[in-house]
Design a protein around this motif. Structure first.
Motif, mmCIF file in Angstrom:
data_model
loop_
_atom_site.group_PDB
_atom_site.id
_atom_site.type_symbol
_atom_site.label_atom_id
_atom_site.label_comp_id
_atom_site.label_asym_id
_atom_site.label_seq_id
_atom_site.Cartn_x
_atom_site.Cartn_y
_atom_site.Cartn_z
ATOM 1 N N PRO A 274 6.350 -17.928 0.774
ATOM 2 C CA PRO A 274 6.409 -19.184 1.528
ATOM 3 C C PRO A 274 6.221 -18.972 3.025
ATOM 4 C CG PRO A 274 8.094 -19.176 -0.169
ATOM 5 C CD PRO A 274 7.476 -17.801 -0.176
ATOM 6 N N LYS A 275 6.787 -17.866 3.568
ATOM 7 C CA LYS A 275 6.611 -17.590 4.995
ATOM 8 C C LYS A 275 5.140 -17.350 5.318
ATOM 9 C CE LYS A 275 8.211 -14.569 8.743
ATOM 10 N NZ LYS A 275 6.897 -14.185 9.249
ATOM 11 N N GLU A 276 4.463 -16.544 4.484
ATOM 12 C CA GLU A 276 3.045 -16.272 4.715
ATOM 13 C C GLU A 276 2.210 -17.535 4.556
ATOM 14 O OE1 GLU A 276 2.679 -11.620 3.275
ATOM 15 O OE2 GLU A 276 2.827 -13.210 1.771
ATOM 16 N N ASN A 277 2.653 -18.433 3.682
ATOM 17 C CA ASN A 277 1.932 -19.690 3.479
ATOM 18 C C ASN A 277 2.040 -20.619 4.679
ATOM 19 O OD1 ASN A 277 0.371 -20.620 1.072
ATOM 20 N ND2 ASN A 277 2.026 -19.579 -0.016
ATOM 21 N N ARG A 278 2.963 -20.315 5.586
ATOM 22 C CA ARG A 278 3.075 -21.105 6.820
ATOM 23 C C ARG A 278 2.259 -20.488 7.949
ATOM 24 N NH1 ARG A 278 8.669 -21.164 5.218
ATOM 25 N NH2 ARG A 278 9.110 -19.499 6.722
ATOM 26 N N GLU A 279 1.684 -19.297 7.712
ATOM 27 C CA GLU A 279 1.051 -18.579 8.809
ATOM 28 C C GLU A 279 -0.360 -18.073 8.517
ATOM 29 O OE1 GLU A 279 3.904 -15.504 9.399
ATOM 30 O OE2 GLU A 279 5.358 -16.803 10.408
ATOM 31 N N ILE A 280 -0.598 -17.620 7.280
ATOM 32 C CA ILE A 280 -1.867 -16.951 7.003
ATOM 33 C C ILE A 280 -3.019 -17.917 6.734
ATOM 34 C CG2 ILE A 280 -3.044 -15.427 5.361
ATOM 35 C CD1 ILE A 280 -0.499 -13.761 5.237
ATOM 36 N N PRO A 281 -2.886 -18.874 5.823
ATOM 37 C CA PRO A 281 -4.033 -19.777 5.640
ATOM 38 C C PRO A 281 -4.348 -20.472 6.966
ATOM 39 C CG PRO A 281 -2.413 -20.091 3.899
ATOM 40 C CD PRO A 281 -1.769 -19.235 4.939
ATOM 41 N N PRO A 282 -5.608 -20.498 7.378
ATOM 42 C CA PRO A 282 -5.928 -21.074 8.688
ATOM 43 C C PRO A 282 -5.667 -22.571 8.754
ATOM 44 C CG PRO A 282 -7.929 -20.609 7.451
ATOM 45 C CD PRO A 282 -6.797 -19.996 6.672
ATOM 46 N N LEU A 283 -5.266 -23.023 9.908
ATOM 47 C CA LEU A 283 -5.096 -24.453 10.146
ATOM 48 C C LEU A 283 -6.459 -25.129 10.192
ATOM 49 C CD1 LEU A 283 -2.370 -24.133 12.882
ATOM 50 C CD2 LEU A 283 -2.082 -25.493 10.802
ATOM 51 N N ASP A 284 -6.520 -26.336 9.666
ATOM 52 C CA ASP A 284 -7.763 -27.100 9.705
ATOM 53 C C ASP A 284 -7.426 -28.535 10.092
ATOM 54 O OD1 ASP A 284 -10.205 -28.301 9.410
ATOM 55 O OD2 ASP A 284 -10.607 -27.517 7.404
ATOM 56 N N TYR A 285 -7.182 -28.723 11.376
ATOM 57 C CA TYR A 285 -6.837 -30.062 11.862
ATOM 58 C C TYR A 285 -7.978 -31.043 11.645
ATOM 59 C CZ TYR A 285 -2.919 -27.814 14.365
ATOM 60 O OH TYR A 285 -1.773 -27.113 14.690
ATOM 61 N N GLN A 286 -9.211 -30.554 11.753
ATOM 62 C CA GLN A 286 -10.359 -31.451 11.636
ATOM 63 C C GLN A 286 -10.388 -32.159 10.282
ATOM 64 O OE1 GLN A 286 -12.397 -32.286 14.094
ATOM 65 N NE2 GLN A 286 -11.276 -30.905 15.465
ATOM 66 N N ARG A 287 -9.932 -31.475 9.263
ATOM 67 C CA ARG A 287 -9.921 -32.099 7.935
ATOM 68 C C ARG A 287 -8.938 -33.265 7.899
ATOM 69 N NH1 ARG A 287 -10.490 -28.624 2.461
ATOM 70 N NH2 ARG A 287 -12.299 -28.017 3.720
ATOM 71 N N VAL A 288 -7.830 -33.131 8.592
ATOM 72 C CA VAL A 288 -6.848 -34.218 8.640
ATOM 73 C C VAL A 288 -7.383 -35.366 9.491
ATOM 74 C CG1 VAL A 288 -4.446 -34.811 9.123
ATOM 75 C CG2 VAL A 288 -5.023 -32.493 8.401
ATOM 76 N N TYR A 289 -8.052 -35.037 10.596
ATOM 77 C CA TYR A 289 -8.649 -36.082 11.428
ATOM 78 C C TYR A 289 -9.678 -36.883 10.625
ATOM 79 C CZ TYR A 289 -6.938 -33.058 15.281
ATOM 80 O OH TYR A 289 -6.184 -32.292 16.119
ATOM 81 N N ARG A 290 -10.473 -36.172 9.847
ATOM 82 C CA ARG A 290 -11.483 -36.856 9.027
ATOM 83 C C ARG A 290 -10.816 -37.796 8.038
ATOM 84 N NH1 ARG A 290 -16.048 -33.941 5.081
ATOM 85 N NH2 ARG A 290 -16.875 -35.887 4.190
ATOM 86 N N LEU A 291 -9.712 -37.339 7.482
ATOM 87 C CA LEU A 291 -8.977 -38.172 6.532
ATOM 88 C C LEU A 291 -8.556 -39.491 7.194
ATOM 89 C CD1 LEU A 291 -7.939 -37.624 3.568
ATOM 90 C CD2 LEU A 291 -5.701 -37.239 4.615
ATOM 91 N N LYS A 292 -8.066 -39.396 8.413
ATOM 92 C CA LYS A 292 -7.647 -40.604 9.127
ATOM 93 C C LYS A 292 -8.846 -41.509 9.411
ATOM 94 C CE LYS A 292 -5.343 -43.654 11.303
ATOM 95 N NZ LYS A 292 -4.494 -44.603 10.569
ATOM 96 N N ARG A 293 -9.961 -40.919 9.788
ATOM 97 C CA ARG A 293 -11.144 -41.731 10.070
ATOM 98 C C ARG A 293 -11.635 -42.459 8.820
ATOM 99 N NH1 ARG A 293 -12.807 -37.043 12.868
ATOM 100 N NH2 ARG A 293 -14.328 -36.554 11.206
ATOM 101 N N GLU A 294 -11.599 -41.792 7.691
ATOM 102 C CA GLU A 294 -12.139 -42.374 6.467
ATOM 103 C C GLU A 294 -11.150 -43.300 5.762
ATOM 104 O OE1 GLU A 294 -13.879 -39.491 3.898
ATOM 105 O OE2 GLU A 294 -15.251 -38.738 5.448
ATOM 106 N N PHE A 295 -9.866 -43.165 6.086
ATOM 107 C CA PHE A 295 -8.846 -44.035 5.499
ATOM 108 C C PHE A 295 -8.007 -44.643 6.622
ATOM 109 C CE2 PHE A 295 -9.844 -40.782 2.337
ATOM 110 C CZ PHE A 295 -10.088 -41.556 1.196
ATOM 111 N N PRO A 296 -8.607 -45.498 7.451
ATOM 112 C CA PRO A 296 -7.902 -46.018 8.619
ATOM 113 C C PRO A 296 -6.669 -46.847 8.272
ATOM 114 C CG PRO A 296 -9.941 -47.227 8.248
ATOM 115 C CD PRO A 296 -9.978 -46.040 7.336
ATOM 116 N N GLN A 297 -6.633 -47.373 7.046
ATOM 117 C CA GLN A 297 -5.482 -48.180 6.631
ATOM 118 C C GLN A 297 -4.259 -47.325 6.329
ATOM 119 O OE1 GLN A 297 -7.967 -47.120 4.788
ATOM 120 N NE2 GLN A 297 -7.801 -47.668 2.624
ATOM 121 N N LEU A 298 -4.453 -46.022 6.218
ATOM 122 C CA LEU A 298 -3.377 -45.093 5.883
ATOM 123 C C LEU A 298 -2.724 -44.556 7.151
ATOM 124 C CD1 LEU A 298 -2.072 -43.494 3.460
ATOM 125 C CD2 LEU A 298 -3.771 -41.715 3.925
#
Length: 326
Positions: free
Chosen positions: A180-204
């Motif tokens: 669990p500790k490594e799962n908070r650090e090793i997989p790279p962050l991908d903020y852009q994917r979350v931003y895209r989610l907001k753009r495509e689902f503005p009602q959310l």
């Protein structure tokens, strides 16, 4: 169902196992009057089959506060959600993000991202059972879910089940091979994917989580999503909450010593109820993070809080050098 106001989710503090207990949440509320707080994850089985309703205990001063549940049995989750709503929680959140082996063995947490239809059924059952918002905390994917389409499908399924708020930890989770500790650090962050989610689902209402640790980073994230969830940064350096509060809401920035003094009535009341100081003081250790004398402050509390009879006097002892330094 109560209507969702996206501004209620502008600043939130993550559910963190073994950390965000009721003592921690009380302290965080003093530091940030506006933040939405979350409990540690509580399994639906513990509440429904184990009848461990003591796990729902919280202070009225904590509100707004959400109960995070773990589970995958729709009927059991609905009952647990009803217990939480009856106990006064302002929101019920379903954990679809924790990658630990123990959680996977119980068929909940991040492994549920492989089963969006099941998660949708669980959410619908919970929403039918309570009038408070039912939200979901997830990852951007698990294991080999490298395509945005997987997160997109998961989100569409959540919307179909009635979810209005999605908290997204912007890292994939590896279900095998990483702690669990490594799962908070090793997989790279991908903020852009979350931003895209907001753009495509503005009602959310989209709340982003993962790797955010400064006031400036919080402000930058709010240019893309509705809210920010702070995790380990807010725990290890709790004064960050006061700093973000001041930046976002115009609240005056309090002195650390003043915040600590405001804990005194709570600490003394809890000690009178039979609580041990060590269970409260462990959440205060990071208050002077990065400040002169921080190590001595931590040492005094850490070494003395477990001793018989430890009380507010120990906190005053830890605080004395800080007053001089200030």
């Amino acid at each position: 169902m109560q209507p969702i106001d996206p501004s209620d989710f502008r600043l939130t503090v993550a559910p963190m196992m073994d950390w965000t207990d009721r003592h921690c949440r009380y302290f965080h509320r003093l530091l940030s009057p506006h933040a939405r707080l979350y409990t540690e994850m509580v399994t639906s089985a513990a509440l429904v089959r184990g009848q461990q309703l003591r796990l729902l205990e919280h202070s009225q001063q904590e509100h707004p506060v959400a109960l995070q549940l773990g589970g995958s049995d729709a009927r059991e989750l609905a009952t647990a959600a009803r217990y939480g709503a009856d106990a006064g929680y302002d929101e019920i959140n379903l954990n679809v993000g924790c990658p630990s082996d123990r959680v996977q063995s119980g068929r909940f947490g991040a492994c549920l991202m492989y089963e969006p239809a099941l998660v949708g059924d669980c959410v619908k059952a919970m929403r039918d059972a309570v009038d408070v918002p039912v939200t979901v905390k997830c990852r951007i994917g698990v294991d080999d879910q490298d395509d945005y389409a997987d997160l997109q499908h998961f989100t569409e399924t959540m919307l179909g089940a009635g979810v209005e708020v999605l908290v997204v930890h912007a890292r994939k989770a590896w279900l095998k091979g990483l702690s669990p500790k490594e799962n908070r650090e090793i997989p790279p962050l991908d903020y852009q994917r979350v931003y895209r989610l907001k753009r495509e689902f503005p009602q959310l209402t989209v709340v982003i989580n993962g790797g955010i640790s400064t006031v400036e980073e919080v402000q930058a994230q709010l240019g893309h999503v509705d809210g920010v969830m702070l995790g380990r940064a807010a725990y290890h350096d709790p004064y960050l909450l006061a700093q973000v509060e001041a930046a976002l809401y115009g609240e005056p920035l309090p002195e650390r010593a003043h915040m600590l003094q405001r804990m005194r009535p709570y600490i003394e009341a809890e000690l009178a109820r039979g609580a041990a100081l060590k269970h409260i003081s462990r959440h205060l250790l990071g208050l002077y993070q990065g400040q002169p004398g921080a190590r001595g402050f931590r040492r005094t509390l850490s070494e003395g809080a477990h001793l018989p009879g430890a009380g507010w006097g120990l906190v005053e002892q830890a605080l004395a050098p800080q007053r001089v330094a200030a």
